[in-house]
Design an enzyme around this catalytic site. Structure first.
Site, PDB file in Angstrom:
ATOM      1  N   ASP A 268      26.828 -40.312  79.569  1.00 14.27           N
ATOM      2  CA  ASP A 268      28.162 -40.252  78.972  1.00 14.27           C
ATOM      3  C   ASP A 268      29.038 -39.295  79.769  1.00 14.27           C
ATOM      4  O   ASP A 268      28.618 -38.165  80.069  1.00 14.27           O
ATOM      5  CB  ASP A 268      28.087 -39.744  77.530  1.00 14.27           C
ATOM      6  CG  ASP A 268      27.639 -40.808  76.548  1.00 14.27           C
ATOM      7  OD1 ASP A 268      27.348 -41.933  76.979  1.00 14.27           O
ATOM      8  OD2 ASP A 268      27.577 -40.500  75.337  1.00 14.27           O
TER       9      ASP A 268
ATOM     10  N   LYS B  41      32.518 -48.185  75.348  1.00 16.39           N
ATOM     11  CA  LYS B  41      32.131 -48.528  73.983  1.00 16.39           C
ATOM     12  C   LYS B  41      33.240 -49.259  73.232  1.00 16.39           C
ATOM     13  O   LYS B  41      34.415 -48.916  73.342  1.00 16.39           O
ATOM     14  CB  LYS B  41      31.766 -47.259  73.199  1.00 16.39           C
ATOM     15  CG  LYS B  41      30.540 -46.521  73.720  1.00 16.39           C
ATOM     16  CD  LYS B  41      30.252 -45.291  72.856  1.00 16.39           C
ATOM     17  CE  LYS B  41      29.099 -44.472  73.407  1.00 16.39           C
ATOM     18  NZ  LYS B  41      27.804 -45.169  73.312  1.00 16.39           N
TER      19      LYS B  41
ATOM     20  N   GLY C 193      24.347 -37.442  69.317  1.00 20.04           N
ATOM     21  CA  GLY C 193      25.064 -36.186  69.154  1.00 20.04           C
ATOM     22  C   GLY C 193      24.277 -35.081  68.495  1.00 20.04           C
ATOM     23  O   GLY C 193      24.839 -34.062  68.113  1.00 20.04           O
TER      24      GLY C 193
ATOM     25  N   GLY D 171      23.727 -38.816  76.211  1.00 22.98           N
ATOM     26  CA  GLY D 171      25.097 -38.621  75.760  1.00 22.98           C
ATOM     27  C   GLY D 171      25.536 -37.185  75.859  1.00 22.98           C
ATOM     28  O   GLY D 171      25.944 -36.693  76.908  1.00 22.98           O
ATOM     29  N   SER D 172      25.398 -36.472  74.758  1.00 26.10           N
ATOM     30  CA  SER D 172      25.864 -35.090  74.686  1.00 26.10           C
ATOM     31  C   SER D 172      24.944 -34.131  75.427  1.00 26.10           C
ATOM     32  O   SER D 172      25.335 -33.012  75.744  1.00 26.10           O
ATOM     33  CB  SER D 172      25.966 -34.669  73.217  1.00 26.10           C
ATOM     34  OG  SER D 172      26.623 -35.649  72.452  1.00 26.10           O
TER      35      SER D 172
ATOM     36  N   GLY E  38      19.846 -38.479  71.162  1.00 27.10           N
ATOM     37  CA  GLY E  38      19.125 -37.213  71.037  1.00 27.10           C
ATOM     38  C   GLY E  38      18.337 -36.788  72.249  1.00 27.10           C
ATOM     39  O   GLY E  38      17.594 -35.802  72.190  1.00 27.10           O
TER      40      GLY E  38
ATOM     41  N   ARG F 159       9.046 -46.711  68.285  1.00 31.55           N
ATOM     42  CA  ARG F 159       7.751 -47.049  67.681  1.00 31.55           C
ATOM     43  C   ARG F 159       7.891 -48.270  66.768  1.00 31.55           C
ATOM     44  O   ARG F 159       7.013 -49.145  66.746  1.00 31.55           O
ATOM     45  CB  ARG F 159       7.196 -45.863  66.900  1.00 31.55           C
ATOM     46  CG  ARG F 159       6.688 -44.737  67.776  1.00 31.55           C
ATOM     47  CD  ARG F 159       5.699 -43.839  67.051  1.00 31.55           C
ATOM     48  NE  ARG F 159       5.324 -42.707  67.874  1.00 31.55           N
ATOM     49  CZ  ARG F 159       4.426 -42.736  68.850  1.00 31.55           C
ATOM     50  NH1 ARG F 159       3.815 -43.881  69.135  1.00 31.55           N
ATOM     51  NH2 ARG F 159       4.137 -41.654  69.548  1.00 31.55           N
TER      52      ARG F 159
END
Length: 299
Positions: free
Chosen positions: A24, A81, A153, A240-241, A219, A165
């Protein structure tokens, strides 16, 4: 035959970024850092998921001018997005030439029931999934790539692990039924549980995996997180973050790329994990109010 060719073309592009990292980025400077670090592609957006989570409000498609600035600045593919169900945002993104569209639960859904008919587009789509049913429904709609939803995030990989999983367990059931000749159970599973055509179920049974590439997202904050998801069977990762909310984005970005390519080499992962600076501050999932969970959007 035309539909098949189009699907093959879209899935072919998705395979081009296989084993890579999609990062990102919110501006040209970050996009250049990502490219120099070895990112396979960048996701252009105005706010990373961590900021969307904190600031709230309605999260929409990014300004096309910002996306075009990033496209002009780098040579790697640029993704962007669109809101779930917002086919006009997707039309706009396709018209400006983005390389892939993410129909994303990170943005505020435009339609809480219907996803975009991705088969109506030339541009390939990536969509999130928490389990095999969600993954196959998105593929049936025309998605060329699947990713775990995780919980974007948060800097917490636990939900991405859970979703991967769940997909793997669903695939194992399909393969098991097929190999045992339990076609009636497969038909029931397709109709009542997964809610997809039998044709897709049989494709999964034959391939023993999803018929499109499957990335990890949500995450991922460390090289070890990336390697964990790769060892679980992911074809690549979205970050992302986790990079630009960390203490040393340039070094961390390179380390995550190295760990993704060398996911089965713990000594190397340990080496690239040294002196990365402070990781982004994570959030425990049980501290997030139910209505703020992004992964629940779009089933």
């Amino acid at each position: 035959m035309k539909k098949l060719g189009t699907d093959l073309l879209k899935r072919g592009f998705a395979k081009m970024v296989k084993h890579g990292v999609v990062m990102d980025v919110t501006n040209v400077e970050q996009a250049k850092i990502a490219e120099e670090a070895g990112a396979a592609a960048v996701m252009a957006l105005e706010r990373v998921p961590a900021d969307i989570r904190v600031q709230g409000g309605v999260a929409r498609m990014s300004d096309p001018d910002m996306i075009l600035e990033i496209k002009d600045a780098v040579s790697i593919p640029v993704m962007a997005k669109a809101r779930i169900g917002h086919f006009v945002e997707a039309q706009v993104l396709e018209s400006i030439g983005v390389d892939m569209i993410d129909e994303s639960e990170v943005l505020t859904p435009a339609d809480e029931i219907n996803h975009i008919n991705k088969k109506a587009f030339t541009a390939p789509f990536v969509c999130g999934a928490r389990n095999l049913g969600e993954a196959l429904r998105r593929i049936d709609e025309g998605a060329a790539m699947i990713r775990t939803k995780g919980e974007a995030g948060t800097g917490n990989v636990v939900e991405a692990v859970k979703h991967m999983r769940a997909v793997n367990e669903g695939i194992a059931r399909v393969v098991g039924y097929h190999e045992m000749g339990l076609e009636a159970e497969l038909v029931q599973m397709a109709r009542n549980e997964l809610k997809v055509p039998m044709e897709i179920i049989l494709e999964v049974a034959k391939l023993k995996r999803l018929p499109v590439v499957n990335f990890a997202a949500g995450g991922i904050a460390t090289p070890a997180d990336a390697a964990l998801m790769m060892q679980m069977g992911c074809d690549g990762v979205f970050v992302g973050s986790g990079i630009f909310k960390s203490g040393n984005p340039e070094i961390r970005a390179k380390a995550i790329v190295e760990a993704t390519y060398n996911f089965d080499k713990p000594e190397l992962i340990g080496e690239v994990s040294k002196n990365l600076g402070e990781a982004m501050v994570g959030i425990n999932i049980d501290q997030i109010p139910e209505e703020m969970l992004l992964a629940k959007r779009g089933i």
